[in-house]
Design an enzyme around this catalytic site. Structure first.
Site, mmCIF file in Angstrom:
data_model
loop_
_atom_site.group_PDB
_atom_site.id
_atom_site.type_symbol
_atom_site.label_atom_id
_atom_site.label_comp_id
_atom_site.label_asym_id
_atom_site.label_seq_id
_atom_site.Cartn_x
_atom_site.Cartn_y
_atom_site.Cartn_z
ATOM 1 N N ARG A 240 -10.961 1.051 10.825
ATOM 2 C CA ARG A 240 -9.877 2.013 10.660
ATOM 3 C C ARG A 240 -8.553 1.321 10.939
ATOM 4 N NH1 ARG A 240 -12.893 4.742 8.179
ATOM 5 N NH2 ARG A 240 -13.420 6.941 8.488
ATOM 6 N N GLU A 269 -2.648 5.597 4.871
ATOM 7 C CA GLU A 269 -3.554 5.627 3.711
ATOM 8 C C GLU A 269 -3.455 6.969 3.018
ATOM 9 O OE1 GLU A 269 -7.585 4.594 4.508
ATOM 10 O OE2 GLU A 269 -7.062 2.789 5.624
ATOM 11 N N HIS A 287 -9.341 0.477 1.088
ATOM 12 C CA HIS A 287 -10.383 1.262 1.785
ATOM 13 C C HIS A 287 -11.599 1.490 0.880
ATOM 14 C CE1 HIS A 287 -11.090 4.375 5.197
ATOM 15 N NE2 HIS A 287 -12.240 3.952 4.707
HETATM 16 C C1 DGY Z 1 -16.419 6.150 6.370
HETATM 17 O O1 DGY Z 1 -17.494 6.608 6.013
HETATM 18 O O2 DGY Z 1 -15.949 6.352 7.486
HETATM 19 C C2 DGY Z 1 -15.677 5.323 5.377
HETATM 20 O O3 DGY Z 1 -14.495 4.824 5.907
HETATM 21 C C3 DGY Z 1 -15.379 6.107 4.121
HETATM 22 O O4 DGY Z 1 -14.889 7.342 4.420
#
Ligand code: DGY
Length: 321
Positions: A240, A269, A287
């Site tokens: 993240r 994002e 991402h």
């Molecule tokens: C997650 O599953 O957390 C990925 O980042 C996609 O959303």
């Protein structure tokens, strides 16, 4: 005949997921893949029993407080749940699930891709050839660093961290990791444990982040921790964006403290950080850690498995609250 539960799937998911959902639920889809604001989430919640959202939908405390009483379960199509205020859901008695396991390999692949791309200057090379500016070759041209035989630090040795360690085993890297708990030797498979991130960082040529974004891990990688990294180290993030103080990262990349970074996630994002985009030594993706056909189906099915269990009166496998 009893009526099927009403399920709202907030984003466009894989065809196989939507077909299965339509078979088993009275389903509301989003064929145009519109992104819903918190106010719209509240409004749409009025006539549904369950919501199947992605990490793009923000369920903060205020939004959760205003959701319709009819909503009984949020079956996330994501492993990360930092977009969900879990205590607020708990207070409302709304069940929340996620989709662990099924995206670990896909995300680990992207971590390796970012590591190699950052180490071997893949972004720069691609821009050069694509831009028609590749005019010469020499032994000193586009020289990067090798990953083989180097020391890899994995911050957070959960499912994705373990998948990275397994995938990278062919590179002969010495693996170090930090984690809340030391793993049993069979899982560690020779990796060297450090009880804190601070203890891990000075040992590693490459550091890859695999912990969730929680209040404790916001800006985990800040100026103090960048100072602890080896000169010329590489940072990779597929977890993240919240884990990195991006201003401190830009300083570390500009001063040469860090050689390069490979990033799939950002504080902002969608969009990313325009200041990072100015740096040649950053390789970036939008991402897409879990974005494979196989994994999208598996994530959708896992979310539906959780819903099926809930509506059959069983405990959903991936229940968080
Ligand atoms: C997650 O599953 O957390 C990925 O980042 C996609 O959303």
């Amino acid at each position: 005949m009893t009526s099927k539960p009403v399920l709202w799937i907030t984003r466009k998911l894989s065809a196989a997921t939507e077909e299965r959902a339509a078979r088993d639920y009275d389903v509301r889809l989003n064929p145009d893949d519109k992104v819903f604001t918190p106010d719209e989430l509240v409004r749409m919640s009025g006539d549904v029993d369950a919501i199947l959202p992605c990490h793009s939908e923000l369920f903060d405390q205020d939004t959760v407080a205003r959701l319709s009483d009819r909503v009984k379960i949020i079956a996330n199509h994501s492993v990360g749940v930092d977009h969900c205020n879990l205590p607020a859901f708990k207070a409302r008695g709304i069940v929340v699930t996620n989709t662990p396991d099924v995206l670990s390999d896909a995300t680990a692949e992207i971590a390796l891709l970012l590591m190699l791309a950052a180490a071997r200057r893949a972004g720069e090379g691609d821009r050069l050839v694509r831009g028609g500016r590749w005019a010469s070759w020499s032994p000193s041209f586009m020289v990067g660093v090798q990953s083989t035989g180097k020391r890899l630090g994995i911050v957070g040795m959960g499912r994705v961290g373990l998948a990275v360690a397994k995938l990278v085993s062919g590179f002969g890297m010495e693996i170090h990791y930090s984690n809340r708990r030391q793993l049993p030797p069979a899982l560690e498979a020779g990796a060297i444990y450090h009880p804190t991130v601070e203890a891990l960082l000075p040992h590693c040529d490459v550091v890859t982040l695999h912990c969730p974004a929680t209040p404790e891990t916001i800006d985990l990688m800040n100026a103090d921790r960048f100072r602890l990294m080896r000169d010329g180290a590489i940072l990779v993030n597929t977890a993240r964006g919240a884990l990195i103080d991006e201003d401190a990262l830009i300083d570390a990349l500009c001063t040469g403290k860090l050689r390069a970074a490979g990033l799939d996630v950002f504080k902002n994002e969608p969009g990313g950080n325009p200041r990072l985009a100015e740096l040649d030594n950053v390789f970036m993706l939008p991402h897409i850690g879990s974005a494979t056909r196989e994994t999208r189906d598996a994530m959708g099915f896992r979310a539906l498995d959780n819903l099926d269990a809930f509506f059959a009166g069983r405990e959903p496998r991936d229940r968080l609250v």
